[in-house]
Design a protein around this motif. Structure first.
Motif, PDB file in Angstrom:
ATOM      1  N   PHE A  29       0.840  -1.203   0.000  1.00 19.58           N
ATOM      2  CA  PHE A  29       0.000   0.000   0.000  1.00 19.58           C
ATOM      3  C   PHE A  29       0.875   1.253   0.000  1.00 19.58           C
ATOM      4  CE2 PHE A  29      -2.552   3.305   1.997  1.00 19.58           C
ATOM      5  CZ  PHE A  29      -3.791   3.168   1.382  1.00 19.58           C
ATOM      6  N   CYS A  30       1.916   1.231   0.810  1.00 16.28           N
ATOM      7  CA  CYS A  30       2.850   2.369   0.874  1.00 16.28           C
ATOM      8  C   CYS A  30       3.488   2.620  -0.481  1.00 16.28           C
ATOM      9  CB  CYS A  30       3.950   2.086   1.892  1.00 16.28           C
ATOM     10  SG  CYS A  30       3.465   2.360   3.592  1.00 16.28           S
ATOM     11  N   GLN A  31       4.005   1.562  -1.066  1.00 11.13           N
ATOM     12  CA  GLN A  31       4.713   1.711  -2.337  1.00 11.13           C
ATOM     13  C   GLN A  31       3.782   2.201  -3.438  1.00 11.13           C
ATOM     14  OE1 GLN A  31       6.360  -2.193  -2.883  1.00 11.13           O
ATOM     15  NE2 GLN A  31       7.572  -2.076  -1.004  1.00 11.13           N
ATOM     16  N   LYS A  32       2.511   1.846  -3.347  1.00  9.89           N
ATOM     17  CA  LYS A  32       1.537   2.217  -4.364  1.00  9.89           C
ATOM     18  C   LYS A  32       1.131   3.679  -4.253  1.00  9.89           C
ATOM     19  CE  LYS A  32      -3.097   0.943  -6.043  1.00  9.89           C
ATOM     20  NZ  LYS A  32      -4.254   0.033  -5.816  1.00  9.89           N
ATOM     21  N   ILE A  39       8.215   7.212   3.368  1.00  9.89           N
ATOM     22  CA  ILE A  39       7.932   6.005   4.147  1.00  9.89           C
ATOM     23  C   ILE A  39       9.093   5.700   5.082  1.00  9.89           C
ATOM     24  CG2 ILE A  39       7.359   3.560   4.014  1.00  9.89           C
ATOM     25  CD1 ILE A  39       6.572   4.174   1.022  1.00  9.89           C
ATOM     26  N   VAL A  40       8.790   5.464   6.336  1.00 11.67           N
ATOM     27  CA  VAL A  40       9.791   4.996   7.285  1.00 11.67           C
ATOM     28  C   VAL A  40       9.203   3.769   7.978  1.00 11.67           C
ATOM     29  CG1 VAL A  40       8.979   6.656   9.022  1.00 11.67           C
ATOM     30  CG2 VAL A  40      11.182   5.542   9.310  1.00 11.67           C
ATOM     31  N   SER A  41       9.914   2.653   7.884  1.00 10.14           N
ATOM     32  CA  SER A  41       9.389   1.398   8.429  1.00 10.14           C
ATOM     33  C   SER A  41      10.269   0.895   9.564  1.00 10.14           C
ATOM     34  CB  SER A  41       9.299   0.328   7.336  1.00 10.14           C
ATOM     35  OG  SER A  41      10.586  -0.153   6.990  1.00 10.14           O
ATOM     36  N   SER A  42       9.628   0.154  10.468  1.00 15.48           N
ATOM     37  CA  SER A  42      10.373  -0.423  11.588  1.00 15.48           C
ATOM     38  C   SER A  42      11.374  -1.459  11.077  1.00 15.48           C
ATOM     39  CB  SER A  42       9.410  -1.051  12.586  1.00 15.48           C
ATOM     40  OG  SER A  42       8.562  -1.989  11.934  1.00 15.48           O
ATOM     41  N   ASP A  75      10.033  18.549  11.426  1.00 17.22           N
ATOM     42  CA  ASP A  75      10.645  19.873  11.525  1.00 17.22           C
ATOM     43  C   ASP A  75      10.695  20.561  10.167  1.00 17.22           C
ATOM     44  OD1 ASP A  75      11.046  19.715  14.232  1.00 17.22           O
ATOM     45  OD2 ASP A  75      13.132  19.043  14.087  1.00 17.22           O
ATOM     46  N   LEU A  76      10.860  19.761   9.112  1.00 19.26           N
ATOM     47  CA  LEU A  76      10.960  20.299   7.762  1.00 19.26           C
ATOM     48  C   LEU A  76       9.609  20.325   7.055  1.00 19.26           C
ATOM     49  CD1 LEU A  76      14.263  18.538   6.654  1.00 19.26           C
ATOM     50  CD2 LEU A  76      13.969  20.927   7.272  1.00 19.26           C
ATOM     51  N   ARG A  77       8.548  20.103   7.807  1.00 19.94           N
ATOM     52  CA  ARG A  77       7.180  20.107   7.261  1.00 19.94           C
ATOM     53  C   ARG A  77       6.998  19.046   6.175  1.00 19.94           C
ATOM     54  NH1 ARG A  77       8.157  25.544   8.420  1.00 19.94           N
ATOM     55  NH2 ARG A  77       6.563  26.505   9.710  1.00 19.94           N
ATOM     56  N   LYS A  78       7.486  17.854   6.430  1.00 18.35           N
ATOM     57  CA  LYS A  78       7.366  16.759   5.489  1.00 18.35           C
ATOM     58  C   LYS A  78       6.410  15.696   6.022  1.00 18.35           C
ATOM     59  CE  LYS A  78      10.373  18.449   2.596  1.00 18.35           C
ATOM     60  NZ  LYS A  78       9.932  18.969   1.281  1.00 18.35           N
ATOM     61  N   LEU A  79       5.465  15.298   5.183  1.00 20.76           N
ATOM     62  CA  LEU A  79       4.558  14.213   5.541  1.00 20.76           C
ATOM     63  C   LEU A  79       5.353  12.926   5.681  1.00 20.76           C
ATOM     64  CD1 LEU A  79       1.090  13.419   4.125  1.00 20.76           C
ATOM     65  CD2 LEU A  79       2.862  11.683   3.894  1.00 20.76           C
ATOM     66  N   THR A  80       5.016  12.114   6.682  1.00 25.46           N
ATOM     67  CA  THR A  80       5.714  10.859   6.921  1.00 25.46           C
ATOM     68  C   THR A  80       4.703   9.739   7.136  1.00 25.46           C
ATOM     69  OG1 THR A  80       7.526  12.071   7.985  1.00 25.46           O
ATOM     70  CG2 THR A  80       7.458   9.694   8.324  1.00 25.46           C
ATOM     71  N   VAL A  81       4.995   8.588   6.556  1.00 28.12           N
ATOM     72  CA  VAL A  81       4.153   7.400   6.701  1.00 28.12           C
ATOM     73  C   VAL A  81       4.926   6.363   7.498  1.00 28.12           C
ATOM     74  CG1 VAL A  81       2.851   5.617   5.484  1.00 28.12           C
ATOM     75  CG2 VAL A  81       3.109   7.888   4.460  1.00 28.12           C
TER      76      VAL A  81
END
Length: 856
Positions: A29-32, A39-42, A75-81
């Protein structure tokens, strides 16, 4: 299938938490739907730390890294998943709290996929080597999550998707309500109205708006922005609120919430609020309405107020509007803390003797690129300070209703028709000792130079050159100069650039010759250049003010002006002589109506101060004269001994001729520098040759060509004989005859003792194929070069060696320093904070620390 699309609306600045079992399809889903960088994954973090994405033993460290990455992106106003299972409440709580700390919205997308499907997918992945019991545990946690997650605080959105919905989901990124970056105006931003309706109408009409079908519209499609506090205290609160509502719902105005507006909203909602500080007037005027009108107003107001927010960001982030101000970090984010800051400003939590909150001056440390326009605290004068401005001039207290025109940064106001309300505390510019200083708010902020703001690697944005990098070791050298040797930092508005010589001449007996300069500009498509006689003096920047009051108003200093060198040092060591010198220059301008002609109280001029020994006296005595005298004495004795030996029949003709030539060279060397020196016993012995009119109030003169500069500044010679008119000649680079005339003129003036000439494009700033053309090239005469390169530099063996001199570094520095200087001047004239001006001035000084051949 298209009809079954599930739209997931994600705020542009948010933390998206994916919740689901291993094998539920989160990674696919992330890649799509998202960029890889979002994307940052554990698993990825485990792999980074231990080279094994399945190493559960490093899970705490992996999540520490994951949280760190999220924080830096936030801090840089970037969306993160976040691609992790996130099935435990405490894991999700940690991510929600992380989002709140950074004032971004948490979003959850839950993958409700059955255990069988998850296990089947897991078995197909070679990088998964755990048993089915893990997936079974995940499935049990998922069921618990779905029951409880709605209460956890995912304020940015919560989506629980089954398998079919996951496949048919589409992501829609939605801007935050405060994001109006694509709207650039023009705007008219109006301060706290507080029910002063008559003044509001007068101001709107003064701004050029005209009534049309009950609404005020501007012929240039300008829009109104209100900084809040429409209610309380004034005589026509209902009319004011109706005006703003009608214009906002018709897309003619924006409004941010004020603290008085919020209090009135709470009152209408039935909350327990104190009826004071003007709310009593609002209630009384509301209750005086006929019942039907009163009910209608309440309904309309509450509906409108639901859409009013704490702040807006306009014009690609260059303008921010909030009631009480907003810090750089808070801009474009959303949280209860930000809302409180925008409503009340920065407070200590204490109450002063008047019963009012003790406020901190947040604008003193503001460093953002966005101009912040706010109100809330009434001030006597609306002043720009650190790229912020408070435009509440206390109309309801008998002051003014003020508007800021954007992007013009022009203040327009109307006087209050009466004092409608007595303030709890008299408003003024600032309090006590600050008011006594007679300095503006910005000047108080600029009183000290904080060198910590300049330490480290700097990236300076300049118009026409992009980003200029200045390295730490260069900055350190500049800070050393400024802190130990320079004039008061408030004078350092401009540091002139270095200048490159023309290419080495192809003529056998010349090192520099005008042909190469003309050829340089011709190749770059520059048809017209100006040749100015280069005076052998010392470069100086003159700042002259009409009087001491004008100097204090603009520079924050009690003086008449300043004269400093291109390294920022005071020109005259004798301060009394410097003051007499400046006073005479100012008097010459005043007597000839200079200030009126340019509609200014101050001027910055780039000039050459003559004679050379006025500034370089010690250099002449300790270097040039010492070399000449020693060499003459030594060579003369050697020559006399050779003559005696020759008379005795020793065959040393070659040595005798060599010594004879060296004596001629050293005499020419001494004559060359003495030509630029004379005794200075009074101001009448000093000459100033100005060549650039750099700036006056509200403008710089880079739009004027060099002929204009020379003619305009040449007029000064008729004011006072201390000013010197510089001879110049216009040359067409595409015309051989014209170029020859330029060469002949150069030969003429250098044969008479002139240092040489400076060749510049006719226009002040010129680009060729997207690159800045050298703003000036110097072509020095044969005899002057003897001073620079040595008495016998023109011997063929020496000339051949000197022809290999490299100009690349010098020319690169000349370009960078030139645009930095112009950028600094531009910032100064725009009344930007001095730290922004000093960024450019220190940048030039830092560049000067670069190792180059000082003879170039």
């Amino acid at each position: 299938m298209l009809d079954n699309k599930i739209s997931i609306r994600i705020p542009e600045l948010s933390l998206v938490v994916l919740v689901g079992s291993s094998g539920s399809g989160k990674s696919y889903f992330c890649q799509k739907h998202f960029k890889p960088t979002q994307i940052v994954s554990s698993d990825f973090c485990r792999g980074i730390i231990s080279d094994d994405i399945n190493n559960q033993g490093v899970t705490p460290e992996a999540f520490e890294l994951l949280n760190f990455i999220i924080s830096k992106r936030a801090d840089l106003r970037k969306l993160t998943v976040v691609d992790a299972t996130s099935l435990r409440h405490e894991d999700r709580e940690n991510l929600i709290n992380l989002a709140r700390r950074h004032h971004i919205l948490p979003v959850a997308i839950v993958f409700d996929v059955n255990e069988k499907t998850c296990w089947a997918r897991t078995q197909q992945r070679p990088d998964r080597d755990f048993g089915r019991h893990v997936v079974r545990t995940h499935n049990l946690l998922l069921k618990k999550t779905i029951r409880n997650i709605k209460r956890e605080g995912f304020t940015g959105g919560l989506y629980i998707l089954n398998e079919d919905e996951i496949d048919n989901a589409e992501i829609v990124f939605s801007p935050l309500f405060n994001n109006k970056r694509n709207e650039s105006g023009p705007f008219d931003i109006i301060g706290d109205v507080h029910g002063c309706y008559d003044e509001l109408i007068e101001l709107v009409e003064k701004l050029g708006y005209r009534q049309e079908n009950g609404l005020y519209k501007h012929p240039d499609n300008r829009k109104l922005i209100f900084v809040g506090d429409l209610t309380d205290r004034g005589p026509k609160i209902i009319e004011t609120v109706n005006f703003v509502i009608n214009h906002s719902i018709n897309n003619l105005a924006y409004v941010v919430r004020g603290n008085h507006d919020k209090k009135f909203t709470n009152y209408l909602r039935g909350q327990n609020v104190r009826i004071d500080h003007g709310l009593e007037q609002t209630i009384a005027q509301l209750e005086s309405l006929p019942e039907a009108e009163r009910i209608k107003f309440k309904e309309q107001y509450q509906k409108y107020e639901r859409n009013v927010i704490s702040h807006y960001i306009f014009d690609q982030g260059n303008l921010a509007v909030a009631h009480a101000g907003i810090t750089e970090y808070f801009q474009g984010r959303g949280s209860a803390q930000i809302t409180d800051f925008c409503l009340y400003g920065q407070t200590t939590g204490e109450i002063d003797g008047y019963g009012l909150p003790v406020r901190l001056d947040w604008s003193e440390n503001y460093r953002g690129k966005a101009l912040v326009v706010y109100g809330h605290i009434p001030v006597e004068e609306a002043e720009f300070a650190n790229n912020t401005i408070d435009i509440d001039q206390g109309c309801v207290f008998g002051g003014r209703l003020t508007a800021l025109r954007y992007p013009e940064r022009e203040l327009i106001y109307v006087e209050a028709k009466a004092q409608y309300y007595t303030p709890t505390k008299t408003f003024s510019k600032e309090a006590d000792e600050k008011e006594k200083s007679n300095l503006t708010k910005q000047q108080r902020y600029d009183h000290y130079l904080d060198i910590t703001e300049f330490i480290g690697k700097k990236f300076i944005s300049v118009h026409g050159k992009g980003m200029i990098t200045v390295f730490p070791e260069q900055i350190e050298a500049a800070i050393e100069v400024v802190s130990r040797f320079c004039v008061d930092h408030r004078w350092l508005t401009y540091i002139p650039p270095t200048m490159s010589p023309c290419e080495t001449s192809q003529l056998s007996n010349y090192l520099e010759y005008p042909t190469e300069a003309f050829s340089y500009y011709k190749k770059r498509g520059i048809p017209n250049v100006i040749c100015e006689e280069k005076h052998m003096g010392s470069r100086a920047i003159l700042i002259l003010c009409k009087d001491e009051k004008a100097c204090l108003n603009r520079f924050g200093l009690e003086a008449i002006g300043q004269c400093y060198t291109r390294t920022g040092r005071q020109f005259f060591k004798d301060n009394e002589l410097q003051q007499k010198f400046l006073r005479r220059l100012v008097e010459s301008l005043t007597a000839n109506n200079w200030w009126e002609k340019f509609d200014t109280d101050w001027v910055i001029i780039d000039a050459e101060v003559i004679p050379w020994n006025l500034k370089a006296g010690e250099l002449l005595i300790n270097q040039y004269e010492l070399v000449a005298t020693t060499a003459k004495n030594t060579l003369q004795k050697m020559y006399e001994n050779v003559l005696k030996a020759s008379q005795r029949g020793v065959a040393i003709t070659e040595l005798k001729d060599s010594l004879s030539q060296q004596l001629k060279d050293i005499n020419a060397y001494q004559k060359a520098y003495q030509n630029y020196c004379w005794q200075v016993s009074s101001l009448d012995d000093i000459k100033i040759a100005p060549f650039h009119l750099l700036a006056t109030e509200n403008r710089i003169y880079t739009d004027k060509n060099h002929t204009w500069h020379m003619e305009t500044l040449g007029e000064l010679a008729s004011f006072d004989k201390i000013w010197k008119k510089t001879p110049f000649l216009q040359v067409e680079t595409i015309n051989e005859l014209s170029c020859q005339q330029g060469i002949d003129w150069w030969l003429e003036i250098t044969n008479k003792g002139a240092e040489g000439m400076v060749i510049k494009p006719s226009d002040f700033i010129v680009y060729s194929k997207g690159r800045l053309v050298q703003p000036a090239l110097k072509c020095r005469g044969k005899e002057y070069l003897r001073i620079i390169y040595g008495p016998s530099y023109d011997a063929q063996v020496n000339l051949e060696r000197l022809r290999n001199r490299g100009l690349r570094t010098k020319r690169s520095l000349a370009e960078k320093e030139f645009v930095l200087g112009i950028e600094g001047l531009t910032r100064f004239v725009r009344n930007e904070p001095l730290r922004r001006v000093h960024e450019c001035a220190l940048g030039v000084l830092a560049m000067e620390s670069e190792t180059t051949d000082p003879r170039l």
